[in-house]
Write an enzyme that holds these catalytic residues in place. Sequence first.
Site, PDB file in Angstrom:
ATOM      1  N   GLY A  79      20.912  62.239  11.699  1.00  0.00           N
ATOM      2  CA  GLY A  79      21.353  60.876  11.982  1.00  0.00           C
ATOM      3  C   GLY A  79      22.497  60.825  12.994  1.00  0.00           C
TER       4      GLY A  79
ATOM      5  CB  ILE B 230      28.013  60.642  11.307  1.00  0.00           C
ATOM      6  CG1 ILE B 230      28.503  59.196  11.490  1.00  0.00           C
ATOM      7  CG2 ILE B 230      29.181  61.582  11.031  1.00  0.00           C
ATOM      8  CD1 ILE B 230      29.130  58.569  10.251  1.00  0.00           C
TER       9      ILE B 230
ATOM     10  CE1 TYR C  99      25.998  52.706   2.802  1.00  0.00           C
ATOM     11  CE2 TYR C  99      27.877  51.284   3.230  1.00  0.00           C
ATOM     12  CZ  TYR C  99      27.229  52.490   3.392  1.00  0.00           C
ATOM     13  OH  TYR C  99      27.818  53.486   4.148  1.00  0.00           O
TER      14      TYR C  99
HETATM   15  N1  NAD Z   1      28.157  54.807  10.644  1.00  0.00           N
HETATM   16  C1  NAD Z   1      29.094  54.211   9.941  1.00  0.00           C
HETATM   17  O1  NAD Z   1      29.761  53.287  10.415  1.00  0.00           O
HETATM   18  C2  NAD Z   1      29.395  54.662   8.530  1.00  0.00           C
HETATM   19  C3  NAD Z   1      30.491  54.083   7.875  1.00  0.00           C
HETATM   20  C4  NAD Z   1      30.770  54.476   6.571  1.00  0.00           C
HETATM   21  C5  NAD Z   1      30.002  55.442   5.962  1.00  0.00           C
HETATM   22  N2  NAD Z   1      28.947  55.986   6.619  1.00  0.00           N
HETATM   23  C6  NAD Z   1      28.135  56.992   5.924  1.00  0.00           C
HETATM   24  O2  NAD Z   1      28.037  58.146   6.741  1.00  0.00           O
HETATM   25  C7  NAD Z   1      26.770  58.768   6.525  1.00  0.00           C
HETATM   26  C8  NAD Z   1      26.032  58.950   7.842  1.00  0.00           C
HETATM   27  O3  NAD Z   1      25.828  57.666   8.414  1.00  0.00           O
HETATM   28  P1  NAD Z   1      25.151  57.429   9.824  1.00  0.00           P
HETATM   29  O4  NAD Z   1      25.779  56.233  10.412  1.00  0.00           O
HETATM   30  O5  NAD Z   1      25.102  58.701  10.569  1.00  0.00           O
HETATM   31  O6  NAD Z   1      23.681  56.983   9.341  1.00  0.00           O
HETATM   32  P2  NAD Z   1      22.237  57.520   9.759  1.00  0.00           P
HETATM   33  O7  NAD Z   1      21.275  56.581   9.109  1.00  0.00           O
HETATM   34  O8  NAD Z   1      22.152  57.702  11.231  1.00  0.00           O
HETATM   35  O9  NAD Z   1      22.184  58.941   9.069  1.00  0.00           O
HETATM   36  C9  NAD Z   1      21.751  59.130   7.745  1.00  0.00           C
HETATM   37  C10 NAD Z   1      20.684  60.201   7.750  1.00  0.00           C
HETATM   38  O10 NAD Z   1      20.259  60.403   6.397  1.00  0.00           O
HETATM   39  C11 NAD Z   1      18.857  60.586   6.400  1.00  0.00           C
HETATM   40  N3  NAD Z   1      18.323  60.220   5.097  1.00  0.00           N
HETATM   41  C12 NAD Z   1      18.199  58.969   4.575  1.00  0.00           C
HETATM   42  N4  NAD Z   1      17.660  59.031   3.351  1.00  0.00           N
HETATM   43  C13 NAD Z   1      17.454  60.353   3.089  1.00  0.00           C
HETATM   44  C14 NAD Z   1      16.912  61.053   1.985  1.00  0.00           C
HETATM   45  N5  NAD Z   1      16.496  60.418   0.897  1.00  0.00           N
HETATM   46  N6  NAD Z   1      16.850  62.395   2.053  1.00  0.00           N
HETATM   47  C15 NAD Z   1      17.261  63.072   3.169  1.00  0.00           C
HETATM   48  N7  NAD Z   1      17.773  62.449   4.241  1.00  0.00           N
HETATM   49  C16 NAD Z   1      17.872  61.110   4.203  1.00  0.00           C
HETATM   50  C17 NAD Z   1      18.343  59.677   7.504  1.00  0.00           C
HETATM   51  O11 NAD Z   1      17.067  60.077   7.972  1.00  0.00           O
HETATM   52  C18 NAD Z   1      19.444  59.808   8.553  1.00  0.00           C
HETATM   53  O12 NAD Z   1      19.126  60.787   9.512  1.00  0.00           O
HETATM   54  C19 NAD Z   1      26.008  57.890   5.520  1.00  0.00           C
HETATM   55  O13 NAD Z   1      26.214  58.414   4.229  1.00  0.00           O
HETATM   56  C20 NAD Z   1      26.713  56.549   5.674  1.00  0.00           C
HETATM   57  O14 NAD Z   1      26.588  55.777   4.497  1.00  0.00           O
HETATM   58  C21 NAD Z   1      28.631  55.620   7.901  1.00  0.00           C
END
Ligand code: NAD
Length: 321
Positions: free
Chosen positions: A10, A12, A152
Amino acid sequence: MTILLTGGAGFIGSNLTKQLLQEGKQVVCLDSLDSYYNPDIKWANVQQSLDHPHYHFHEGDIRDAELVNTLFRTYAFDAVIHLAARAGVRPSVQDPALYYDVNVTGTLTLLQAMQHAGVKKMVFASSSSVYGDSLQVPFTESDPSDRPLSPYAASKRAAELLCHTFHHLYGFDIFCLRFFTVYGPNQRPEMAISQFTDSILNEKPINVFGDGTTARDYTYVEDIVNGIIQSLENLRGFEVLNIGGSDPISLANLIQVIERVVGKSALINRLPMQPGDVQQTYADIRKATQLIGYQPTVRVEDGIKRFVAWYLVKYKTGLVI
Ligand SMILES: NC(=O)c1ccc[n+]([C@@H]2O[C@H](COP(=O)([O-])OP(=O)(O)OC[C@H]3O[C@@H](n4cnc5c(N)ncnc54)[C@H](O)[C@@H]3O)[C@@H](O)[C@H]2O)c1
């Protein structure tokens, strides 16, 4: 050092992968390439590292206990960085069961596999949304976080609580990092900065929810990556840490910054506030600075310039939005 990185395909996760590999770490990525947004974007992220000798990719679900246990038998992990989740506040209102299943049951599956394998170090991606509509700013880690406004946010708080339980029962070292709205290269396409940039560039109207006074503590992904790596290096006990830019900007001002960088004006389609959205976020980062030396370095103006530069290059591939 060998790391299990969940969600590494994903936004991050792909930025983090590059940095971990550069530092000589072995990265085993477990990601389901789920359909929350275009999986081709995630696959393109994975492909950037596939040739690296220290990188291994496994497509699969964190809720699949058999698969997760097999990974722990196959590799000698030193630590887990757990980013896999259903992200996004608004869609969680439509499908709370899915969010709970992936974010809570998925985290529990992982914790149990770690316990069986005797791997006791985890950095967990939590979120500023756990603070709900906290009136007191900036948000500190000791503020109440028992009034989440979306499924969420509730799922992230529930996962934090499970992390604490495994610390208490089995002596896990776990840092729960509360990220504040992250942006930068490989940004999720549904997030505001991606949507606004795309629409302004292509002279399409942007949907603005509320009167523009909502504020977010935008954090450049490079700072988030540093916060994760610094946590890994200092992982002892159980801690909750804010990882944010600590410099909030209102929605109206953010749009102006993007307009300036892109060099075009936004066409604004004003809509009511969305259920689940909070009025503002603002990280007090003193604890993270003290404990792990975290210090954000990229201001929004500069970060947006870097994001738009990336966007313009990547746009041609059709894999940004
Ligand atoms: N981007 C933000 O602003 C933000 C802010 C706070 C927290 N977060 C947290 O940081 C983390 C990464 O976020 P991101 O923005 O990179 O999101 P993203 O959706 O790009 O990355 C999440 C990844 O998890 C994978 N995924 C989802 N369900 C899955 C499963 N059941 N099994 C295996 N893989 C699975 C997805 O395919 C994706 O590649 C997440 O936990 C998100 O909640 C992000």
